[in-house]
Design a protein around this motif. Structure first.
Motif, mmCIF file in Angstrom:
data_model
loop_
_atom_site.group_PDB
_atom_site.id
_atom_site.type_symbol
_atom_site.label_atom_id
_atom_site.label_comp_id
_atom_site.label_asym_id
_atom_site.label_seq_id
_atom_site.Cartn_x
_atom_site.Cartn_y
_atom_site.Cartn_z
ATOM 1 N N LYS A 122 1.191 17.843 -5.185
ATOM 2 C CA LYS A 122 1.146 18.512 -6.494
ATOM 3 C C LYS A 122 0.891 17.494 -7.601
ATOM 4 C CE LYS A 122 3.795 21.627 -9.476
ATOM 5 N NZ LYS A 122 5.076 22.380 -9.635
ATOM 6 N N GLU A 123 1.465 16.307 -7.439
ATOM 7 C CA GLU A 123 1.308 15.263 -8.457
ATOM 8 C C GLU A 123 -0.006 14.512 -8.305
ATOM 9 O OE1 GLU A 123 3.339 11.005 -9.809
ATOM 10 O OE2 GLU A 123 4.331 12.278 -8.309
ATOM 11 N N LYS A 124 -0.391 14.166 -7.063
ATOM 12 C CA LYS A 124 -1.524 13.267 -6.842
ATOM 13 C C LYS A 124 -2.843 13.983 -6.549
ATOM 14 C CE LYS A 124 1.126 9.545 -6.993
ATOM 15 N NZ LYS A 124 1.032 8.530 -8.063
ATOM 16 N N ASN A 125 -2.761 15.143 -5.876
ATOM 17 C CA ASN A 125 -3.949 15.919 -5.523
ATOM 18 C C ASN A 125 -4.995 15.061 -4.807
ATOM 19 O OD1 ASN A 125 -5.554 18.232 -5.338
ATOM 20 N ND2 ASN A 125 -6.614 17.764 -7.259
ATOM 21 N N VAL A 126 -4.599 14.415 -3.689
ATOM 22 C CA VAL A 126 -5.499 13.547 -2.938
ATOM 23 C C VAL A 126 -6.274 14.359 -1.901
ATOM 24 C CG1 VAL A 126 -4.036 11.527 -3.283
ATOM 25 C CG2 VAL A 126 -3.677 12.978 -1.274
ATOM 26 N N GLN A 127 -7.327 13.734 -1.361
ATOM 27 C CA GLN A 127 -8.177 14.411 -0.382
ATOM 28 C C GLN A 127 -7.704 14.216 1.058
ATOM 29 O OE1 GLN A 127 -10.742 16.519 -1.382
ATOM 30 N NE2 GLN A 127 -9.678 16.077 -3.311
ATOM 31 N N PHE A 128 -6.786 13.242 1.247
ATOM 32 C CA PHE A 128 -6.234 12.967 2.581
ATOM 33 C C PHE A 128 -4.810 12.471 2.342
ATOM 34 C CE2 PHE A 128 -7.714 11.850 7.055
ATOM 35 C CZ PHE A 128 -6.443 11.672 7.564
ATOM 36 N N ILE A 129 -3.821 13.226 2.755
ATOM 37 C CA ILE A 129 -2.423 12.875 2.493
ATOM 38 C C ILE A 129 -1.923 11.908 3.569
ATOM 39 C CG2 ILE A 129 -0.066 13.739 2.229
ATOM 40 C CD1 ILE A 129 -1.270 16.429 1.426
ATOM 41 N N THR A 130 -1.451 10.757 3.139
ATOM 42 C CA THR A 130 -0.883 9.778 4.056
ATOM 43 C C THR A 130 0.478 9.323 3.540
ATOM 44 O OG1 THR A 130 -2.016 7.963 2.915
ATOM 45 C CG2 THR A 130 -3.137 8.944 4.815
ATOM 46 N N GLY A 131 1.292 8.855 4.450
ATOM 47 C CA GLY A 131 2.618 8.367 4.096
ATOM 48 C C GLY A 131 3.310 7.834 5.322
ATOM 49 N N ARG A 132 4.567 7.474 5.139
ATOM 50 C CA ARG A 132 5.282 6.830 6.240
ATOM 51 C C ARG A 132 6.782 6.867 5.980
ATOM 52 N NH1 ARG A 132 3.953 1.486 9.410
ATOM 53 N NH2 ARG A 132 6.011 0.781 10.032
ATOM 54 N N GLY A 133 7.548 6.845 7.082
ATOM 55 C CA GLY A 133 8.978 6.644 6.926
ATOM 56 C C GLY A 133 9.887 7.650 7.599
ATOM 57 N N TRP A 134 9.355 8.758 8.158
ATOM 58 C CA TRP A 134 10.239 9.739 8.786
ATOM 59 C C TRP A 134 10.808 9.186 10.096
ATOM 60 C CZ3 TRP A 134 8.774 11.458 13.669
ATOM 61 C CH2 TRP A 134 7.424 11.329 14.020
ATOM 62 N N ASP A 135 11.988 9.646 10.428
ATOM 63 C CA ASP A 135 12.657 9.208 11.657
ATOM 64 C C ASP A 135 13.497 10.368 12.177
ATOM 65 O OD1 ASP A 135 14.062 8.061 13.715
ATOM 66 O OD2 ASP A 135 14.855 6.389 12.551
ATOM 67 N N GLN A 136 13.027 10.983 13.244
ATOM 68 C CA GLN A 136 13.708 12.169 13.780
ATOM 69 C C GLN A 136 15.120 11.852 14.257
ATOM 70 O OE1 GLN A 136 11.662 10.362 15.499
ATOM 71 N NE2 GLN A 136 12.339 10.261 17.629
ATOM 72 N N ASN A 137 15.410 10.597 14.513
ATOM 73 C CA ASN A 137 16.763 10.233 14.943
ATOM 74 C C ASN A 137 17.787 10.366 13.821
ATOM 75 O OD1 ASN A 137 16.171 9.452 17.710
ATOM 76 N ND2 ASN A 137 15.076 7.716 16.831
ATOM 77 N N ASP A 138 17.298 10.463 12.574
ATOM 78 C CA ASP A 138 18.195 10.657 11.432
ATOM 79 C C ASP A 138 18.405 12.134 11.104
ATOM 80 O OD1 ASP A 138 18.465 7.935 11.133
ATOM 81 O OD2 ASP A 138 16.931 7.760 9.587
ATOM 82 N N LEU A 154 0.828 -1.210 0.000
ATOM 83 C CA LEU A 154 0.000 0.000 0.000
ATOM 84 C C LEU A 154 0.859 1.255 0.000
ATOM 85 C CD1 LEU A 154 -2.826 -0.884 2.562
ATOM 86 C CD2 LEU A 154 -2.984 -0.846 0.068
ATOM 87 N N GLN A 155 2.027 1.175 0.664
ATOM 88 C CA GLN A 155 2.912 2.337 0.754
ATOM 89 C C GLN A 155 3.381 2.801 -0.627
ATOM 90 O OE1 GLN A 155 3.753 4.190 3.440
ATOM 91 N NE2 GLN A 155 4.863 5.533 2.026
ATOM 92 N N GLN A 156 3.377 1.897 -1.604
ATOM 93 C CA GLN A 156 3.803 2.284 -2.948
ATOM 94 C C GLN A 156 2.850 3.308 -3.562
ATOM 95 O OE1 GLN A 156 6.875 0.962 -3.559
ATOM 96 N NE2 GLN A 156 6.395 0.062 -1.567
ATOM 97 N N GLN A 157 1.658 3.424 -2.980
ATOM 98 C CA GLN A 157 0.669 4.373 -3.486
ATOM 99 C C GLN A 157 0.586 5.632 -2.622
ATOM 100 O OE1 GLN A 157 -3.090 2.116 -4.146
ATOM 101 N NE2 GLN A 157 -1.805 0.290 -3.958
ATOM 102 N N LYS A 158 1.521 5.747 -1.649
ATOM 103 C CA LYS A 158 1.505 6.883 -0.730
ATOM 104 C C LYS A 158 2.841 7.613 -0.795
ATOM 105 C CE LYS A 158 -1.688 4.486 2.384
ATOM 106 N NZ LYS A 158 -1.965 4.063 3.778
ATOM 107 N N VAL A 159 2.942 8.707 -0.059
ATOM 108 C CA VAL A 159 4.196 9.447 -0.065
ATOM 109 C C VAL A 159 5.225 8.702 0.780
ATOM 110 C CG1 VAL A 159 3.449 10.926 1.849
ATOM 111 C CG2 VAL A 159 5.300 11.679 0.355
ATOM 112 N N SER A 160 6.395 8.515 0.193
ATOM 113 C CA SER A 160 7.477 7.819 0.891
ATOM 114 C C SER A 160 8.376 8.839 1.577
ATOM 115 C CB SER A 160 8.303 6.999 -0.103
ATOM 116 O OG SER A 160 9.447 6.466 0.537
ATOM 117 N N LEU A 161 8.599 8.628 2.878
ATOM 118 C CA LEU A 161 9.421 9.546 3.667
ATOM 119 C C LEU A 161 10.682 8.873 4.203
ATOM 120 C CD1 LEU A 161 6.448 11.199 5.580
ATOM 121 C CD2 LEU A 161 7.639 12.078 3.568
#
Length: 537
Positions: A118-134, A93-100
Motif C-alpha cells: 500500500k505504501e510502496k506499490n512495487v512491481q515485485f514484492i520481496t522481503g525476508r525474515g519469517w520463521d515458522q518456528n516462532d 538492501l533489506q532496508q528497502q524491502k518488507v521486513s518480516l
C-alpha cells in the motif's frame, strides 16, 4: 667552557620536555587492549589513524599534546568489533524491502505485505525474515492466501535464514517451474501433489527476483554502514559477494563515502568468479580485503536443508542435502589450495561437516597456516572435533539461543551433544571467530556477547543457560569478536586490539561488559565509534 656545557645541557633538557603532537588523546578510560596479556590501560594516543602509545594518564599527558582530547570518565573502551560472518550488503538492501523479522504468525506476515505494498506499490514484492518456528503453528506456510491478496503481483519472501523462499503463483508463473521440475541440492515442497509455494535452497534459484539498481545498491551499503557503526562494528566479513558488488565497494571506498572495513568473501557459487579472483590475486587495501571464497555446503536446520548423517528426528526418512555433488567441493578446494585464497564453507549438518573436514584435510595436507574456515560448524559428530586442529571454526552464538527451543526435537538428544559446541571447538583450534550472520540474526554484537557467555535469551531462559558446558568466558568472547576475528581474516597485525601501530579502531561503551551482571549485557549501548581515530558514530 662551563657556560657552553650548561647551555648544551639546558638545550637537551628543553628538547626532552617538548611534547609530540598527535591527533587524539583519550584519558581516564578503562581500556581493554586485548593484547597478548589482556592489559587494561588508562589512556592512549592516536596519530595518522593509528595508535602511537598506550599507558597511564601521566605517561600519555607527559609525552603528547593533541588537537583533540577525550575524557572518557572511566567508561569502558574496547577495540572496534569485527563481525566474522554476516551479510552486510544484503542487510542494507533489506532496508528497502518488507521486513518480516519478529512475525508471530503467518497472518502477521500477510498484514505486513499488504501494508508495504500500500505504501510502496512495487512491481515485485520481496522481503525476508519469517520463521515458522516462532509461530503457534510451526509449519511451512502455503501460497493460497498470497495468491488471493496478490493475484497479479509476484511475491517472493525469504525465511530468516535465507534457505527457504515463499512465493505466490504469479512468481511461479514467471519462473516456469512446475511440480515435476527436478532440483539438485534443494526441494520444491509439494502437498497433495501440488506446489505449496515453499522452495528450499537450490530451488530458490528458479525465481528471478529483479536485481537492485546501482543507486539502490549504493544506498544499501550506506544504510548498512550507518547501522553497523551504531553498534560499534568497524570491520565486517561479508559472506558471499559477487564481483559487481565488490567493485562497487571499491568505488565507494575511493570516494570515501563508504568507510567500513570489509573482508569480502567472494561467492563461490560461480566458477567464473572463482577463476577471475584467483587469476587476479589478493586485493588488499586498508578498508577492503578480498582473499577468500564463501562456498555453501548445505542449507539450514530451521528449513531442514542441513545435510544429516541420519534422518531428521521430526521428519521421517529426510536427510537434508548438500548444495552441490560431493565431487564439486573437491574441485573447488583443489583450485583454491593452489592459490593464496582462503576457503570458507557454510556447514550446518553433521554430514556436511564430516565431508568438508575430510576434503579440507586432504587438500591442506601439511600446510599449517591457511586458516581455512568452517562457517557455522553447527552440528559436529564427536569424532570430527579433532579435525579442527588445523581448521578454524567461525560461529554465531545467537544461533544457539535462537534454535534452542526446537533444535532437539529436530535432531534428537544424541546429536545435540555436538551442536553449538563452541567450547569444544575453541579447545581444538585454540581460537574461535564470532559473528552474527545478520540479517539472519540481529546486528547487535552485545547479543553475541551475551549468548556466548550466558547462553540465555532476553527473557532469561533457560534459567541456568543452554548447554553451559560449551559457554565461553567473557575474555574469550571479546577476543572472538576482535583479535581472533582479525586473525581469521589474516589481519591480526593491523587490527583487533589496541596496540601501537594498529589502526585506531575503538568504541566507547556506556557500561563495562566485562564486569556488569549478565542480564545487563544486552542493554549495553555504544557511546561513540572511532575508525582510524575518526569519530564515525
Amino acid at each position: 667552557m662551563k657556560n657552553k656545557i650548561f647551555i648544551f645541557i639546558f638545550s637537551i633538557s628543553l628538547l626532552s620536555c617538548v611534547k609530540q603532537e598527535v591527533d587524539l588523546i583519550v584519558l581516564n578510560s578503562n581500556t581493554y587492549t586485548v593484547n597478548e596479556f589482556f592489559d587494561i590501560a588508562e589512556a592512549f594516543a592516536v596519530k595518522d589513524g593509528k595508535f602511537v602509545a598506550i599507558g597511564t594518564n601521566d605517561e600519555i599527558q607527559n609525552r603528547f599534546k593533541a588537537k583533540d582530547t577525550i575524557n572518557a570518565k572511566e567508561q569502558a573502551i574496547v577495540p572496534g568489533f569485527i563481525d566474522a560472518h554476516c551479510h552486510f550488503f544484503r542487510m542494507g538492501l533489506q532496508q528497502q524491502k518488507v521486513s518480516l523479522e519478529g512475525t508471530k504468525s503467518y497472518q502477521e506476515v500477510l498484514d505486513r505485505l499488504v501494508a508495504f505494498q500500500k505504501e510502496k506499490n512495487v512491481q515485485f514484492i520481496t522481503g525476508r525474515g519469517w520463521d515458522q518456528n516462532d509461530w503457534e503453528i510451526k509449519e511451512f506456510p502455503t501460497k493460497e492466501k498470497l495468491d488471493a491478496l496478490f493475484p497479479k503481483i509476484p511475491v517472493a519472501i525469504g525465511r530468516v535464514d535465507g534457505h527457504a523462499l515463499l512465493v505466490n503463483q504469479a512468481a511461479i508463473d514467471l519462473s516456469g517451474i512446475t511440480k515435476d521440475t527436478k532440483v539438485s541440492g534443494g526441494e520444491i515442497i509439494l502437498k497433495n501433489g501440488e506446489i505449496t509455494g515453499v522452495l528450499i535452497d537450490a530451488a530458490m534459484n528458479f525465481i528471478k527476483i529483479p536485481e537492485p539498481s546501482k543507486q539502490e545498491a549504493i544506498q544499501g551499503l550506506l544504510d548498512a554502514q550507518k547501522i553497523c557503526f551504531s553498534y560499534g562494528l568497524t570491520t565486517v566479513d561479508d559472506a558471499g559477494l559477487d564481483r559487481n558488488t565488490i567493485e562497487l565497494i571499491e568505488e565507494l571506498h575511493q570516494q570515501n563515502s563508504l568507510k567500513m572495513r570489509i573482508y569480502a568473501m567472494v561467492s563461490g557459487d560461480n566458477q567464473e568468479q572463482i577463476d577471475y579472483y584467483i587469476n587476479k590475486g589478493i586485493i588488499k587495501t586498508d578498508r577492503l580485503n578480498v582473499r577468500s571464497f564463501k562456498v555453501y555446503g548445505d542449507g539450514a536446520l530451521g528449513s531442514r536443508g542441513a545435510a544429516m548423517r541420519k534422518p531428521y528426528s521430526d521428519r521421517e526418512n529426510h536427510f537434508g542435502a548438500l548444495i552441490y555433488p560431493p565431487e564439486r567441493y573437491q574441485e573447488i578446494a583443489k583450485q583454491i589450495i593452489a592459490s593464496d585464497y582462503q576457503m570458507n564453507t557454510h556447514a550446518i549438518g553433521d554430514s556436511t561437516n564430516t565431508w568438508l573436514l575430510k576434503i579440507y584435510k586432504d587438500v591442506l595436507k601439511d600446510e599449517e597456516d591457511r586458516r581455512w574456515r568452517i562457517e557455522h560448524a553447527q552440528i559436529i559428530s564427536s569424532k570430527d572435533f579433532q579435525d579442527f586442529n588445523n581448521i578454524m571454526p567461525s560461529v554465531q552464538p545467537t544461533h544457539a539461543t535462537s534454535d534452542m527451543y526446537w533444535a532437539q526435537e529436530r535432531i534428537g538428544r544424541d546429536r545435540m551433544r555436538g551442536a553449538y559446541a563452541y567450547r569444544n571447538l575453541l579447545n581444538r583450534y585454540g581460537k574461535i571467530a564470532l559473528g552474527t550472520d545478520f540479517p539472519v540474526e540481529q546486528v547487535n554484537p552485545f547479543l553475541t556477547f551475551f549468548s556466548a557467555t550466558f547462553r540465555r535469551d532476553l527473557e532469561g531462559y533457560p534459567e541456568y543457560g543452554f548447554q553451559m558446558e560449551n559457554k565461553l568466558s567473557r575474555e574469550e568472547t571479546l577476543k572472538g569478536m576482535t583479535i581472533w576475528a582479525a586473525f581469521s581474516n589474516f589481519e591480526e597485525k593491523e587490527k583487533g586490539s589496541i596496540e601501537v601501530g594498529k589502526f585506531a579502531d575503538f568504541i566507547i561503551l556506556d557500561q563495562d561488559i566485562m564486569k556488569i551482571y549478565g542480564n545487563e549485557i544486552p542493554k549495553t549501548k555504544v557511546v561513540a565509534t572511532y575508525l582510524n581515530g575518526e569519530k564515525v558514530y
